[in-house]
Design a protein around this motif. Sequence first.
Motif, mmCIF file in Angstrom:
data_model
loop_
_atom_site.group_PDB
_atom_site.id
_atom_site.type_symbol
_atom_site.label_atom_id
_atom_site.label_comp_id
_atom_site.label_asym_id
_atom_site.label_seq_id
_atom_site.Cartn_x
_atom_site.Cartn_y
_atom_site.Cartn_z
ATOM 1 N N HIS A 174 -11.131 6.003 1.275
ATOM 2 C CA HIS A 174 -11.999 5.409 0.258
ATOM 3 C C HIS A 174 -11.253 5.070 -1.027
ATOM 4 O O HIS A 174 -11.791 4.413 -1.920
ATOM 5 C CB HIS A 174 -13.145 6.374 -0.070
ATOM 6 N N ILE A 175 -10.011 5.536 -1.125
ATOM 7 C CA ILE A 175 -9.168 5.272 -2.297
ATOM 8 C C ILE A 175 -7.786 4.844 -1.817
ATOM 9 O O ILE A 175 -7.164 5.530 -1.017
ATOM 10 C CB ILE A 175 -9.040 6.520 -3.195
ATOM 11 N N LEU A 176 -7.311 3.708 -2.320
ATOM 12 C CA LEU A 176 -5.980 3.216 -1.988
ATOM 13 C C LEU A 176 -5.158 3.081 -3.262
ATOM 14 O O LEU A 176 -5.671 2.629 -4.298
ATOM 15 C CB LEU A 176 -6.038 1.855 -1.296
ATOM 16 N N LEU A 177 -3.885 3.475 -3.187
ATOM 17 C CA LEU A 177 -2.953 3.278 -4.291
ATOM 18 C C LEU A 177 -2.007 2.145 -3.924
ATOM 19 O O LEU A 177 -1.369 2.177 -2.866
ATOM 20 C CB LEU A 177 -2.173 4.550 -4.590
ATOM 21 N N ILE A 178 -1.951 1.137 -4.808
ATOM 22 C CA ILE A 178 -1.197 -0.081 -4.547
ATOM 23 C C ILE A 178 -0.054 -0.210 -5.541
ATOM 24 O O ILE A 178 -0.232 0.017 -6.744
ATOM 25 C CB ILE A 178 -2.110 -1.329 -4.666
ATOM 26 N N ASP A 231 7.285 -9.671 -18.502
ATOM 27 C CA ASP A 231 8.275 -10.227 -17.588
ATOM 28 C C ASP A 231 8.526 -9.312 -16.402
ATOM 29 O O ASP A 231 8.757 -9.768 -15.285
ATOM 30 C CB ASP A 231 9.595 -10.469 -18.324
ATOM 31 N N LYS A 232 8.522 -7.997 -16.671
ATOM 32 C CA LYS A 232 8.743 -7.018 -15.612
ATOM 33 C C LYS A 232 7.610 -6.004 -15.636
ATOM 34 O O LYS A 232 7.186 -5.574 -16.715
ATOM 35 C CB LYS A 232 10.076 -6.280 -15.796
ATOM 36 N N CYS A 233 7.169 -5.612 -14.463
ATOM 37 C CA CYS A 233 6.126 -4.573 -14.427
ATOM 38 C C CYS A 233 6.243 -3.754 -13.146
ATOM 39 O O CYS A 233 6.736 -4.211 -12.126
ATOM 40 C CB CYS A 233 4.723 -5.193 -14.522
ATOM 41 N N ALA A 234 5.819 -2.518 -13.256
ATOM 42 C CA ALA A 234 5.648 -1.630 -12.114
ATOM 43 C C ALA A 234 4.347 -0.888 -12.373
ATOM 44 O O ALA A 234 4.306 0.057 -13.180
ATOM 45 C CB ALA A 234 6.820 -0.675 -11.972
ATOM 46 N N ILE A 235 3.267 -1.326 -11.731
ATOM 47 C CA ILE A 235 1.936 -0.822 -12.023
ATOM 48 C C ILE A 235 1.304 -0.288 -10.744
ATOM 49 O O ILE A 235 1.214 -0.995 -9.744
ATOM 50 C CB ILE A 235 1.045 -1.933 -12.607
ATOM 51 N N THR A 236 0.886 0.964 -10.791
ATOM 52 C CA THR A 236 0.125 1.540 -9.683
ATOM 53 C C THR A 236 -1.347 1.198 -9.885
ATOM 54 O O THR A 236 -1.960 1.630 -10.857
ATOM 55 C CB THR A 236 0.287 3.063 -9.597
ATOM 56 N N GLY A 237 -1.871 0.401 -8.978
ATOM 57 C CA GLY A 237 -3.293 0.059 -9.039
ATOM 58 C C GLY A 237 -4.079 0.908 -8.051
ATOM 59 O O GLY A 237 -3.556 1.348 -7.035
ATOM 60 N N ARG A 242 6.872 -14.707 -8.553
ATOM 61 C CA ARG A 242 5.493 -14.319 -8.288
ATOM 62 C C ARG A 242 5.377 -12.809 -8.184
ATOM 63 O O ARG A 242 6.367 -12.093 -8.060
ATOM 64 C CB ARG A 242 4.986 -14.973 -6.990
ATOM 65 N N TYR A 243 4.163 -12.340 -8.217
ATOM 66 C CA TYR A 243 3.898 -10.915 -8.125
ATOM 67 C C TYR A 243 3.945 -10.442 -6.681
ATOM 68 O O TYR A 243 3.663 -11.195 -5.749
ATOM 69 C CB TYR A 243 2.493 -10.598 -8.663
ATOM 70 N N LEU A 244 4.301 -9.181 -6.500
ATOM 71 C CA LEU A 244 3.968 -8.456 -5.280
ATOM 72 C C LEU A 244 2.753 -7.619 -5.650
ATOM 73 O O LEU A 244 2.859 -6.577 -6.288
ATOM 74 C CB LEU A 244 5.127 -7.561 -4.844
ATOM 75 N N GLY A 245 1.578 -8.117 -5.320
ATOM 76 C CA GLY A 245 0.359 -7.417 -5.685
ATOM 77 C C GLY A 245 -0.460 -8.202 -6.693
ATOM 78 O O GLY A 245 -0.453 -9.432 -6.692
ATOM 79 N N ALA A 246 -1.155 -7.488 -7.556
ATOM 80 C CA ALA A 246 -2.101 -8.103 -8.484
ATOM 81 C C ALA A 246 -1.496 -8.287 -9.867
ATOM 82 O O ALA A 246 -0.485 -7.686 -10.218
ATOM 83 C CB ALA A 246 -3.358 -7.238 -8.577
ATOM 84 N N ILE A 302 0.854 -1.192 0.000
ATOM 85 C CA ILE A 302 0.000 0.000 0.000
ATOM 86 C C ILE A 302 0.887 1.238 0.000
ATOM 87 O O ILE A 302 1.657 1.479 0.931
ATOM 88 C CB ILE A 302 -0.932 0.028 1.224
ATOM 89 N N LEU A 303 0.785 2.029 -1.077
ATOM 90 C CA LEU A 303 1.557 3.264 -1.170
ATOM 91 C C LEU A 303 0.853 4.407 -0.441
ATOM 92 O O LEU A 303 1.457 5.105 0.374
ATOM 93 C CB LEU A 303 1.770 3.631 -2.640
#
Length: 235
Positions: free
Chosen positions: A182-186, A224-230, A197-201, A176-177
Amino acid sequence: MLLRTLLPALLIFLLLPVNSFATGPSSIRSEIYPISVNEQGEVLCRTRFTQNGMGSHKPMEVAYGFCILIQDSIIEYPTLTLSPEDYPDDDIFLEHCAYFDALFESPFDPAQISHMGPALNRYGFKEPNTASYRKDRILTLEEFEKEKNRELRTICQHALHGARGFFCEMDEQMHILYDFGHILLINNAMDTEEYDRYLGASFNYPNHWLPRPEGDTTEFGLYDKCAITGVLFIK
Protein backbone atom coordinates in the motif's frame (compact mmCIF):
# COMPACT_ATOMS: atom_id res chain seq x y z
CA MET A 1 44.53 59.77 -4.94
CA LEU A 2 41.39 57.72 -5.65
CA LEU A 3 43.37 55.10 -7.57
CA ARG A 4 45.87 54.83 -4.71
CA THR A 5 42.98 54.26 -2.30
CA LEU A 6 41.30 51.59 -4.42
CA LEU A 7 44.46 49.74 -5.45
CA PRO A 8 44.83 47.55 -2.30
CA ALA A 9 41.19 46.44 -2.50
CA LEU A 10 41.58 45.71 -6.21
CA LEU A 11 44.65 43.57 -5.59
CA ILE A 12 42.84 41.56 -2.90
CA PHE A 13 39.93 41.01 -5.29
CA LEU A 14 42.25 39.73 -8.04
CA LEU A 15 44.03 37.37 -5.66
CA LEU A 16 40.87 35.68 -4.44
CA PRO A 17 40.37 32.12 -5.79
CA VAL A 18 38.05 31.83 -8.75
CA ASN A 19 35.70 29.44 -6.94
CA SER A 20 34.92 32.18 -4.42
CA PHE A 21 32.58 33.60 -7.05
CA ALA A 22 31.83 30.73 -9.42
CA THR A 23 28.75 28.62 -8.85
CA GLY A 24 27.83 25.17 -10.00
CA PRO A 25 24.51 23.45 -10.67
CA SER A 26 21.71 23.91 -8.14
CA SER A 27 20.85 20.73 -6.25
CA ILE A 28 18.47 19.19 -3.74
CA ARG A 29 18.47 15.91 -1.82
CA SER A 30 15.30 14.85 -0.02
CA GLU A 31 15.71 11.27 1.16
CA ILE A 32 13.57 8.76 3.03
CA TYR A 33 15.16 5.49 4.17
CA PRO A 34 12.81 2.83 5.63
CA ILE A 35 14.08 0.89 8.64
CA SER A 36 11.08 -0.84 10.26
CA VAL A 37 7.48 -1.88 9.59
CA ASN A 38 4.98 -2.46 12.39
CA GLU A 39 2.05 -4.86 12.54
CA GLN A 40 -0.32 -2.24 11.11
CA GLY A 41 1.83 -1.78 8.00
CA GLU A 42 3.09 1.66 9.07
CA VAL A 43 6.70 2.35 8.06
CA LEU A 44 9.36 4.03 10.18
CA CYS A 45 12.03 5.83 8.15
CA ARG A 46 15.07 7.99 8.60
CA THR A 47 15.16 11.28 6.71
CA ARG A 48 17.89 13.50 5.29
CA PHE A 49 17.38 16.83 3.56
CA THR A 50 19.72 19.40 2.02
CA GLN A 51 19.39 21.94 -0.75
CA ASN A 52 21.74 24.25 -2.63
CA GLY A 53 19.57 26.59 -4.64
CA MET A 54 22.34 28.84 -5.96
CA GLY A 55 24.86 26.09 -6.75
CA SER A 56 27.40 27.29 -4.20
CA HIS A 57 30.65 25.35 -3.82
CA LYS A 58 30.43 25.78 -0.05
CA PRO A 59 28.91 22.98 2.09
CA MET A 60 25.22 23.35 2.81
CA GLU A 61 23.09 22.77 5.91
CA VAL A 62 21.89 19.17 6.35
CA ALA A 63 18.79 18.16 8.35
CA TYR A 64 18.30 14.65 9.74
CA GLY A 65 15.30 13.05 11.39
CA PHE A 66 12.66 10.35 11.32
CA CYS A 67 9.30 10.05 9.64
CA ILE A 68 6.41 7.62 9.72
CA LEU A 69 4.49 6.66 6.60
CA ILE A 70 0.92 6.13 7.74
CA GLN A 71 -2.26 5.82 5.64
CA ASP A 72 -1.83 8.68 3.16
CA SER A 73 0.54 10.91 5.14
CA ILE A 74 4.19 11.50 6.00
CA ILE A 75 4.56 12.41 9.68
CA GLU A 76 7.95 14.06 10.17
CA TYR A 77 10.05 14.12 13.35
CA PRO A 78 13.12 16.34 12.79
CA THR A 79 15.95 15.59 15.21
CA LEU A 80 19.17 17.32 14.12
CA THR A 81 20.33 20.05 11.74
CA LEU A 82 24.02 20.51 10.97
CA SER A 83 25.05 23.93 9.67
CA PRO A 84 28.54 24.82 8.42
CA GLU A 85 28.10 28.21 10.09
CA ASP A 86 28.38 26.47 13.47
CA TYR A 87 31.84 24.99 12.77
CA PRO A 88 35.28 26.61 12.75
CA ASP A 89 36.09 25.05 9.36
CA ASP A 90 34.42 23.00 6.65
CA ASP A 91 36.50 19.87 7.28
CA ILE A 92 35.09 19.39 10.79
CA PHE A 93 31.58 20.02 9.48
CA LEU A 94 32.02 17.40 6.74
CA GLU A 95 33.38 14.89 9.27
CA HIS A 96 30.26 15.29 11.39
CA CYS A 97 28.07 14.95 8.29
CA ALA A 98 29.89 11.72 7.37
CA TYR A 99 29.20 10.35 10.86
CA PHE A 100 25.47 11.08 10.69
CA ASP A 101 25.29 9.89 7.08
CA ALA A 102 26.58 6.52 8.31
CA LEU A 103 23.85 6.48 10.98
CA PHE A 104 21.28 7.37 8.34
CA GLU A 105 22.08 4.19 6.39
CA SER A 106 22.61 1.92 9.42
CA PRO A 107 20.17 -0.84 10.54
CA PHE A 108 17.26 -0.04 12.83
CA ASP A 109 17.99 0.11 16.56
CA PRO A 110 14.99 0.72 18.88
CA ALA A 111 17.31 2.50 21.32
CA GLN A 112 17.89 5.25 18.76
CA ILE A 113 14.25 6.38 18.97
CA SER A 114 13.73 5.84 22.70
CA HIS A 115 14.59 9.49 23.38
CA MET A 116 11.69 10.56 21.16
CA GLY A 117 9.23 9.38 23.81
CA PRO A 118 5.65 8.34 23.06
CA ALA A 119 5.60 10.27 19.77
CA LEU A 120 7.41 7.40 18.08
CA ASN A 121 7.36 4.60 20.64
CA ARG A 122 3.57 4.24 20.59
CA TYR A 123 3.70 2.88 17.03
CA GLY A 124 5.40 -0.33 18.13
CA PHE A 125 8.38 -0.55 15.79
CA LYS A 126 10.43 -3.46 17.09
CA GLU A 127 12.91 -4.78 14.54
CA PRO A 128 14.79 -4.09 11.28
CA ASN A 129 12.47 -5.86 8.86
CA THR A 130 12.40 -3.83 5.64
CA ALA A 131 14.97 -5.80 3.62
CA SER A 132 12.37 -8.16 2.12
CA TYR A 133 10.45 -5.15 0.74
CA ARG A 134 13.46 -3.86 -1.19
CA LYS A 135 12.78 -4.10 -4.95
CA ASP A 136 15.21 -1.76 -6.75
CA ARG A 137 13.20 -2.11 -9.99
CA ILE A 138 13.19 0.22 -12.99
CA LEU A 139 10.12 -0.02 -15.21
CA THR A 140 8.11 2.17 -17.52
CA LEU A 141 5.04 3.98 -16.29
CA GLU A 142 2.93 1.88 -18.63
CA GLU A 143 4.30 -1.31 -17.10
CA PHE A 144 3.57 0.00 -13.62
CA GLU A 145 -0.01 0.95 -14.47
CA LYS A 146 -0.72 -2.53 -15.84
CA GLU A 147 0.90 -4.21 -12.84
CA LYS A 148 -0.77 -2.08 -10.15
CA ASN A 149 -3.97 -1.24 -12.05
CA ARG A 150 -3.48 2.43 -11.21
CA GLU A 151 -3.32 5.48 -13.48
CA LEU A 152 -0.21 7.42 -12.50
CA ARG A 153 -1.31 10.68 -14.14
CA THR A 154 -3.93 11.02 -11.42
CA ILE A 155 -1.63 10.12 -8.50
CA CYS A 156 0.98 12.42 -6.96
CA GLN A 157 4.05 11.39 -5.06
CA HIS A 158 4.59 12.88 -1.63
CA ALA A 159 7.97 13.97 -0.26
CA LEU A 160 9.49 15.67 2.78
CA HIS A 161 8.28 19.16 3.77
CA GLY A 162 4.98 18.71 1.97
CA ALA A 163 6.38 18.58 -1.56
CA ARG A 164 4.42 16.90 -4.33
CA GLY A 165 5.65 15.23 -7.51
CA PHE A 166 3.99 14.30 -10.78
CA PHE A 167 5.10 12.30 -13.79
CA CYS A 168 5.39 14.47 -16.89
CA GLU A 169 5.59 11.99 -19.76
CA MET A 170 4.01 8.55 -19.89
CA ASP A 171 7.04 7.05 -21.68
CA GLU A 172 9.26 7.89 -18.72
CA GLN A 173 10.69 5.32 -16.33
CA MET A 174 10.29 4.95 -12.60
CA HIS A 175 12.64 3.43 -10.05
CA ILE A 176 10.86 1.53 -7.28
CA LEU A 177 13.08 1.29 -4.20
CA TYR A 178 10.63 -0.38 -1.78
CA ASP A 179 7.18 -1.88 -2.23
CA PHE A 180 5.16 -2.33 0.97
CA GLY A 181 1.99 -3.08 -0.99
CA HIS A 182 0.00 0.00 0.00
CA ILE A 183 3.08 2.24 0.22
CA LEU A 184 5.82 2.53 -2.42
CA LEU A 185 9.09 4.45 -2.15
CA ILE A 186 10.29 5.84 -5.48
CA ASN A 187 13.72 7.15 -6.40
CA ASN A 188 13.39 10.33 -8.47
CA ALA A 189 16.66 11.56 -9.94
CA MET A 190 17.70 14.34 -12.29
CA ASP A 191 21.03 15.65 -13.52
CA THR A 192 20.77 18.15 -16.35
CA GLU A 193 24.52 17.90 -16.91
CA GLU A 194 24.17 14.24 -17.89
CA TYR A 195 20.53 13.69 -18.81
CA ASP A 196 17.82 15.80 -20.42
CA ARG A 197 14.96 14.25 -18.47
CA TYR A 198 13.95 12.92 -15.10
CA LEU A 199 14.04 9.36 -13.90
CA GLY A 200 10.74 9.56 -12.07
CA ALA A 201 8.60 12.56 -11.19
CA SER A 202 9.18 16.31 -11.10
CA PHE A 203 8.67 17.94 -7.68
CA ASN A 204 7.54 21.39 -6.59
CA TYR A 205 10.37 22.26 -4.21
CA PRO A 206 10.86 26.05 -4.44
CA ASN A 207 14.18 27.60 -5.44
CA HIS A 208 14.30 31.27 -4.45
CA TRP A 209 17.75 31.72 -6.02
CA LEU A 210 16.58 30.82 -9.52
CA PRO A 211 16.31 33.83 -11.85
CA ARG A 212 12.90 33.71 -13.50
CA PRO A 213 11.18 35.85 -16.12
CA GLU A 214 8.36 38.06 -14.92
CA GLY A 215 5.11 36.13 -14.84
CA ASP A 216 6.81 32.71 -14.74
CA THR A 217 4.77 30.61 -12.31
CA THR A 218 6.53 27.29 -12.90
CA GLU A 219 6.51 25.24 -9.70
CA PHE A 220 8.20 22.01 -10.77
CA GLY A 221 11.73 21.01 -11.75
CA LEU A 222 13.54 24.10 -10.42
CA TYR A 223 16.85 22.33 -9.62
CA ASP A 224 19.60 21.13 -11.97
CA LYS A 225 20.32 18.06 -9.85
CA CYS A 226 18.01 16.21 -7.52
CA ALA A 227 17.73 12.99 -5.57
CA ILE A 228 14.22 12.83 -4.11
CA THR A 229 12.53 9.89 -2.43
CA GLY A 230 8.86 10.07 -3.31
CA VAL A 231 6.11 8.15 -1.57
CA LEU A 232 3.17 6.68 -3.48
CA PHE A 233 0.18 5.76 -1.34
CA ILE A 234 -1.79 3.06 -3.15
CA LYS A 235 -5.40 2.77 -2.01
